[in-house]
Design an enzyme around this catalytic site. Structure first.
Site, mmCIF file in Angstrom:
data_model
loop_
_atom_site.group_PDB
_atom_site.id
_atom_site.type_symbol
_atom_site.label_atom_id
_atom_site.label_comp_id
_atom_site.label_asym_id
_atom_site.label_seq_id
_atom_site.Cartn_x
_atom_site.Cartn_y
_atom_site.Cartn_z
ATOM 1 N N CYS A 8 0.863 -1.179 0.000
ATOM 2 C CA CYS A 8 0.000 0.000 0.000
ATOM 3 C C CYS A 8 0.902 1.232 0.000
ATOM 4 C CB CYS A 8 -0.987 -0.010 1.171
ATOM 5 S SG CYS A 8 -0.277 0.220 2.815
ATOM 6 N N ASN A 11 2.501 1.540 4.166
ATOM 7 C CA ASN A 11 2.756 0.281 4.870
ATOM 8 C C ASN A 11 2.414 0.400 6.359
ATOM 9 O OD1 ASN A 11 5.585 -1.897 5.574
ATOM 10 N ND2 ASN A 11 3.539 -2.497 4.979
ATOM 11 N N CYS A 13 -1.369 0.859 7.148
ATOM 12 C CA CYS A 13 -2.804 0.592 7.311
ATOM 13 C C CYS A 13 -3.233 -0.699 6.610
ATOM 14 C CB CYS A 13 -3.639 1.755 6.767
ATOM 15 S SG CYS A 13 -3.444 3.303 7.647
ATOM 16 N N ARG A 14 -3.273 -0.650 5.280
ATOM 17 C CA ARG A 14 -3.849 -1.758 4.517
ATOM 18 C C ARG A 14 -2.915 -2.943 4.359
ATOM 19 N NH1 ARG A 14 -5.311 1.924 -0.489
ATOM 20 N NH2 ARG A 14 -3.353 2.818 0.220
ATOM 21 N N SER A 15 -1.684 -2.707 3.915
ATOM 22 C CA SER A 15 -0.790 -3.843 3.655
ATOM 23 C C SER A 15 -0.400 -4.604 4.923
ATOM 24 C CB SER A 15 0.431 -3.432 2.836
ATOM 25 O OG SER A 15 1.168 -2.406 3.447
ATOM 26 N N ASP A 121 -8.143 3.751 1.205
ATOM 27 C CA ASP A 121 -7.172 4.073 2.245
ATOM 28 C C ASP A 121 -7.933 4.655 3.441
ATOM 29 O OD1 ASP A 121 -5.101 4.913 3.862
ATOM 30 O OD2 ASP A 121 -3.976 5.844 2.230
#
Length: 151
Positions: A8, A11, A13-15, A121
């Site tokens: 993401c 690095n 939040c999402r990944s 995001d």
């Protein structure tokens, strides 16, 4: 061993969520999962506390993860690179050196039969955004795990 990288922007939040979720669904003896960001804003930091909290809510501990930036070496080190949105896709593709590397890169939600192509995001939103992102990623990781575990 199959090596999967989740990417993401920062690095945080999402990944990290995608890394933690997929790790729980695959055999760690056969599949390695890691994550990175296309931006170097948070190198060495823990994931966002809201990601840590939503992961913990579902029994996952991602607090040990540390943020790192995507590097061209990742093309050699990983078999599949899942990106969270089109901007990350373009950034990763721009670092590729050949078609073989480009073919490793996929949008995470391309695994779902859905009109939604990007994991939003949640960084600038509230905790509910992290909750919905967790479920989107979890659904995609379930399908990815089925494919990887069948190999």
């Amino acid at each position: 061993m199959t090596k999967v990288l989740m990417v993401c922007l920062g690095n945080i939040c999402r990944s990290p969520l995608a890394e933690g979720i997929l790790q729980t669904k695959v055999d760690p003896q056969k599949i390695l999962v890691d994550s990175a960001g296309t931006g170097g804003y948070h190198i060495g930091s823990q994931p966002d506390q809201r990601s840590i909290a939503v992961a913990r809510k579902y029994g996952l501990d991602i607090s040990h993860q540390r943020c790192r930036k995507f590097d061209t070496q990742d093309f050699a080190d990983f078999d599949i690179i899942y990106v969270m949105d089109k901007s990350n896709y373009e950034h990763v593709i721009a670092k590729s050196r050949n078609q073989s590397e480009q073919m490793k890169v996929k949008l995470l939600l391309s695994e779902l039969n859905s009109n939604l192509q990007e994991v939003p995001d949640p960084y600038y939103g509230g905790e509910d955004g992290f909750e919905s992102v967790f479920h989107l990623i979890d659904n995609a990781c379930e399908i990815i795990a089925q494919k990887l575990n069948a190999k």
